[in-house]
Enzyme design. Structure first.
Site, PDB file in Angstrom:
ATOM      1  N   ARG A 122       0.863  -1.505   0.046  1.00  0.00           N
ATOM      2  CA  ARG A 122      -0.026  -0.246  -0.023  1.00  0.00           C
ATOM      3  C   ARG A 122       0.821   1.144   0.713  1.00  0.00           C
ATOM      4  NH1 ARG A 122      -3.748  -2.701   3.801  1.00  0.00           N
ATOM      5  NH2 ARG A 122      -4.929  -3.530   2.266  1.00  0.00           N
ATOM      6  N   LYS A 144       1.995  11.818 -11.495  1.00  0.00           N
ATOM      7  CA  LYS A 144       1.378  11.133 -12.566  1.00  0.00           C
ATOM      8  C   LYS A 144       1.762   9.051 -12.399  1.00  0.00           C
ATOM      9  CE  LYS A 144      -1.663  13.847 -14.810  1.00  0.00           C
ATOM     10  NZ  LYS A 144      -1.955  14.120 -16.023  1.00  0.00           N
ATOM     11  N   GLU A 186       7.438  16.958 -26.501  1.00  0.00           N
ATOM     12  CA  GLU A 186       7.657  17.592 -25.145  1.00  0.00           C
ATOM     13  C   GLU A 186       7.733  18.558 -24.771  1.00  0.00           C
ATOM     14  OE1 GLU A 186       4.604  16.511 -23.636  1.00  0.00           O
ATOM     15  OE2 GLU A 186       4.543  14.083 -23.229  1.00  0.00           O
ATOM     16  N   LYS A 230       7.120  22.324 -14.318  1.00  0.00           N
ATOM     17  CA  LYS A 230       5.940  21.909 -14.923  1.00  0.00           C
ATOM     18  C   LYS A 230       6.179  22.187 -13.383  1.00  0.00           C
ATOM     19  CE  LYS A 230       4.020  17.664 -14.965  1.00  0.00           C
ATOM     20  NZ  LYS A 230       4.434  15.644 -15.888  1.00  0.00           N
ATOM     21  N   GLU A 240      -4.935  18.137 -11.511  1.00  0.00           N
ATOM     22  CA  GLU A 240      -5.862  18.477 -12.679  1.00  0.00           C
ATOM     23  C   GLU A 240      -7.457  19.108 -12.664  1.00  0.00           C
ATOM     24  OE1 GLU A 240      -3.301  16.287 -15.619  1.00  0.00           O
ATOM     25  OE2 GLU A 240      -5.688  15.597 -16.363  1.00  0.00           O
ATOM     26  N   ARG A 244      -3.125  22.606 -14.380  1.00  0.00           N
ATOM     27  CA  ARG A 244      -2.373  21.292 -15.023  1.00  0.00           C
ATOM     28  C   ARG A 244      -3.369  21.243 -16.005  1.00  0.00           C
ATOM     29  NH1 ARG A 244       0.012  16.360 -11.529  1.00  0.00           N
ATOM     30  NH2 ARG A 244       1.240  15.422 -13.225  1.00  0.00           N
ATOM     31  N   ASN A 248      -2.083  18.789 -20.648  1.00  0.00           N
ATOM     32  CA  ASN A 248      -2.745  17.869 -21.561  1.00  0.00           C
ATOM     33  C   ASN A 248      -2.543  17.890 -23.303  1.00  0.00           C
ATOM     34  OD1 ASN A 248      -2.402  15.149 -20.271  1.00  0.00           O
ATOM     35  ND2 ASN A 248      -4.304  16.894 -19.333  1.00  0.00           N
ATOM     36  N   HIS A 251      -1.962  16.863 -26.254  1.00  0.00           N
ATOM     37  CA  HIS A 251      -2.416  15.217 -25.813  1.00  0.00           C
ATOM     38  C   HIS A 251      -4.201  13.583 -25.621  1.00  0.00           C
ATOM     39  CE1 HIS A 251       0.899  15.768 -23.702  1.00  0.00           C
ATOM     40  NE2 HIS A 251       1.365  14.396 -22.584  1.00  0.00           N
ATOM     41  N   HIS A 255      -2.943  11.279 -27.545  1.00  0.00           N
ATOM     42  CA  HIS A 255      -3.186   9.905 -26.796  1.00  0.00           C
ATOM     43  C   HIS A 255      -3.736   9.154 -28.391  1.00  0.00           C
ATOM     44  CE1 HIS A 255      -2.490  10.841 -22.547  1.00  0.00           C
ATOM     45  NE2 HIS A 255      -1.289  10.183 -23.590  1.00  0.00           N
ATOM     46  N   HIS A 268       5.099   8.242 -27.394  1.00  0.00           N
ATOM     47  CA  HIS A 268       4.420   9.499 -27.346  1.00  0.00           C
ATOM     48  C   HIS A 268       5.134  10.714 -27.728  1.00  0.00           C
ATOM     49  CE1 HIS A 268       1.957  11.008 -24.307  1.00  0.00           C
ATOM     50  NE2 HIS A 268       3.778  11.423 -23.359  1.00  0.00           N
TER      51      HIS A 268
HETATM   52  P1  NAD Z   1      10.597   5.063 -23.219  1.00  0.00           P
HETATM   53  O1  NAD Z   1      10.422   5.011 -21.590  1.00  0.00           O
HETATM   54  O2  NAD Z   1       9.930   3.998 -23.190  1.00  0.00           O
HETATM   55  O3  NAD Z   1      11.815   5.509 -23.291  1.00  0.00           O
HETATM   56  C1  NAD Z   1      12.385   5.515 -24.848  1.00  0.00           C
HETATM   57  C2  NAD Z   1      13.648   4.341 -25.102  1.00  0.00           C
HETATM   58  O4  NAD Z   1      14.586   4.728 -24.858  1.00  0.00           O
HETATM   59  C3  NAD Z   1      12.607   2.977 -24.699  1.00  0.00           C
HETATM   60  O5  NAD Z   1      13.246   2.140 -25.330  1.00  0.00           O
HETATM   61  C4  NAD Z   1      14.310   2.889 -23.176  1.00  0.00           C
HETATM   62  O6  NAD Z   1      14.109   1.720 -22.933  1.00  0.00           O
HETATM   63  C5  NAD Z   1      14.925   3.862 -23.583  1.00  0.00           C
HETATM   64  N1  NAD Z   1      15.841   4.569 -22.834  1.00  0.00           N
HETATM   65  C6  NAD Z   1      15.779   5.530 -21.940  1.00  0.00           C
HETATM   66  N2  NAD Z   1      16.531   5.958 -21.475  1.00  0.00           N
HETATM   67  C7  NAD Z   1      17.844   5.551 -22.444  1.00  0.00           C
HETATM   68  C8  NAD Z   1      19.248   6.540 -21.686  1.00  0.00           C
HETATM   69  N3  NAD Z   1      19.305   6.777 -21.528  1.00  0.00           N
HETATM   70  N4  NAD Z   1      19.796   6.209 -23.264  1.00  0.00           N
HETATM   71  C9  NAD Z   1      19.373   5.018 -23.802  1.00  0.00           C
HETATM   72  N5  NAD Z   1      17.663   4.200 -24.603  1.00  0.00           N
HETATM   73  C10 NAD Z   1      17.528   4.882 -23.566  1.00  0.00           C
HETATM   74  O7  NAD Z   1       9.440   6.365 -23.601  1.00  0.00           O
HETATM   75  P2  NAD Z   1       9.589   7.855 -22.860  1.00  0.00           P
HETATM   76  O8  NAD Z   1       9.323   8.146 -24.357  1.00  0.00           O
HETATM   77  O9  NAD Z   1      10.197   8.373 -22.080  1.00  0.00           O
HETATM   78  O10 NAD Z   1       8.057   7.884 -22.148  1.00  0.00           O
HETATM   79  C11 NAD Z   1       7.096   7.923 -22.889  1.00  0.00           C
HETATM   80  C12 NAD Z   1       6.118   7.412 -21.580  1.00  0.00           C
HETATM   81  O11 NAD Z   1       6.232   8.501 -21.138  1.00  0.00           O
HETATM   82  C13 NAD Z   1       4.319   7.372 -22.281  1.00  0.00           C
HETATM   83  O12 NAD Z   1       3.931   5.455 -21.988  1.00  0.00           O
HETATM   84  C14 NAD Z   1       3.918   7.937 -21.897  1.00  0.00           C
HETATM   85  O13 NAD Z   1       2.277   8.602 -21.460  1.00  0.00           O
HETATM   86  C15 NAD Z   1       4.306   8.849 -20.743  1.00  0.00           C
HETATM   87  N6  NAD Z   1       4.278  10.366 -19.753  1.00  0.00           N
HETATM   88  C16 NAD Z   1       4.001  10.456 -18.519  1.00  0.00           C
HETATM   89  C17 NAD Z   1       3.671  11.391 -17.849  1.00  0.00           C
HETATM   90  C18 NAD Z   1       3.630  11.415 -16.260  1.00  0.00           C
HETATM   91  O14 NAD Z   1       2.947  12.936 -16.668  1.00  0.00           O
HETATM   92  N7  NAD Z   1       3.269  10.708 -15.853  1.00  0.00           N
HETATM   93  C19 NAD Z   1       4.225  12.063 -18.932  1.00  0.00           C
HETATM   94  C20 NAD Z   1       4.609  12.055 -20.158  1.00  0.00           C
HETATM   95  C21 NAD Z   1       4.951  11.062 -20.220  1.00  0.00           C
HETATM   96  N1  GLY Z   2       2.278  15.169 -18.800  1.00  0.00           N
HETATM   97  C1  GLY Z   2       0.332  15.568 -17.983  1.00  0.00           C
HETATM   98  C2  GLY Z   2       0.462  15.918 -16.515  1.00  0.00           C
HETATM   99  O1  GLY Z   2       1.664  14.971 -15.615  1.00  0.00           O
HETATM  100  O2  GLY Z   2      -0.070  16.482 -15.835  1.00  0.00           O
END
Ligand code: NAD
Ligand code: GLY
Length: 362
Positions: A122, A144, A186, A230, A240, A244, A248, A251, A255, A268
């Protein structure tokens, strides 16, 4: 070392940004968790292959035992099944509530590791070590966490703010160029929703950021500007309910595109870039955006090496089911974040649903 404070309902936490932070990781965690002897690490095989030995060395040097759980790489593995796999490793090691999880990776790892930390016993302490542009400028900040569902993106999750975020921009140097450019999606978002200094920087130097040659100092500036943006927004509106939502921008359609492509084919950040153009097309055709807004955004997007068109074969009929399941839908109405001009966006809740197809600009 630059430090940016974030306010959260669980208490304030710092984003520490510094090139060369990795070797001092152990000391930082020791300060955060003085009496703890065990740290769980969530990562994936790509990131662990590149940085695992340095992370492990730094933590073990500070007296921690490390327990590593890896999930398969890629958005299509951002599932409850992967989270269950991670949880099994720590439960199998007789985890205790005070033992933190250090989540080392991109946004996929951060979202799943953050959710695992919320669910394990938890709730156990969480520290992010973001390793992609998306993760350093966005996903690690603000609490998030979540996974995708076959019916839509990020539809399962929890708010779970970390105890700290440790961003080392130097690790962005090993990212494939496509990933760095995707991260610029982003980054452009922050500039287009109101960071004038970042917009100026991008207008001047976006080609350098999108080029093969990695400039750690320049990236550190970008990560610092975006982190401050941010941090300010989520500190004002953690859950949000207002400001916040502006994060988006791009997005809603982004999305939907990711869902329609079954989480493959577009990164993404690439989907967000296309989604920002969709929002601009809708805004300009409805007289909400100043004329020229769409072409301004398109020009920056293209200079960043990002896709500026919808993929072949993605029709409005394919993305519509995902649009109507968007998390911002209220009272059955899709909420859109639309630009009025570069640097100014607003939330529009009463947009005519019959005109949403304008988002699939040609
Ligand atoms: P990802 O985590 O898939 O990373 C992209 C690629 O880079 C992967 O293949 C990973 O293995 C590789 N990688 C990571 N670090 C590396 C490094 N230093 N050197 C070489 N390779 C590396 O994708 P992303 O673009 O980082 O993240 C996208 C995700 O984030 C989506 O699922 C999206 O929904 C989420 N997201 C969440 C929020 C939030 O507020 N929680 C905000 C924006 C995006
Ligand atoms: N990436 C959108 C948020 O964190 O709210």
């Amino acid at each position: 070392m630059k430090t940016v404070e974030v306010l959260a309902s669980s208490g304030p936490y710092d984003i520490r940004i510094s090139r060369g932070l990795l070797p001092v990781l152990g000391t930082v965690l020791r300060d955060l968790f003085p009496p703890v002897f065990r740290v769980g690490i969530v990562s994936n095989p790509v990131v662990w292959g590149l940085y695992g030995s340095r992370i492990r060395e730094a933590l073990e040097g500070a007296g921690f035992r490390t327990v590593v759980a890896l999930h398969p790489d890629g958005e299509r593995h951002k599932t409850m099944e992967s989270v269950m796999g991670l949880l099994g490793v720590f439960i199998g090691d007789c985890w205790e509530r005070r033992d933190p999880l250090l989540v080392a990776g991109g946004g996929v790892t951060g979202d799943m590791g953050g959710l695992a930390a919320a669910l394990l016993l938890r709730g156990v302490p969480l520290v992010h070590l973001p390793t992609t542009v998306v993760a350093q400028v966005d996903s690690s900040i603000g609490g998030k966490t979540g996974v995708d569902h076959p019916l839509g993106k990020n539809l399962i999750g929890a708010f779970n703010p970390p105890r700290a975020i440790l961003s080392d921009p130097e690790v962005l140097g090993t990212l494939p160029l496509r990933e760095r450019r995707a991260g610029l999606g982003e980054v452009l978002k922050y500039a287009l929703i109101g960071d004038g200094a970042l917009l100026d920087l991008l207008e001047e130097r976006v080609e350098e950021l999108a080029s093969e040659r990695f400039d750690g100092e320049l990236w550190e500036r970008v990560v610092t500007l975006c982190s401050a943006d941010k941090a300010r927004i989520v500190s004002n509106d953690e859950r949000e309910s207002g400001e916040r939502m502006l994060l988006n921008f791009g997005h809603t359609f982004g999305h939907a595109l990711e869902g329609a492509l079954v989480f493959a084919g577009r990164q993404h950040g690439e989907a967000v870039a296309i989604g920002m153009l969709s929002a601009a097309a809708i805004a300009e055709s409805g007289g909400i955006a100043a004329p020229g807004t769409f072409s301004f955004i398109k020009s920056l997007t293209s200079r960043a090496g990002l896709p500026c068109a919808w993929p072949e074969g993605v029709t409005f009929e394919r993305i519509h089911p995902y649009l109507v399941r968007d998390k911002k839908v209220t009272g059955g109405q899709v909420a859109l974040i639309l630009p009025e001009a570069p640097g100014r966006v607003r939330i529009v809740r009463n947009y005519d649903p019959n005109l949403l197809s304008r988002g699939l600009f040609a």
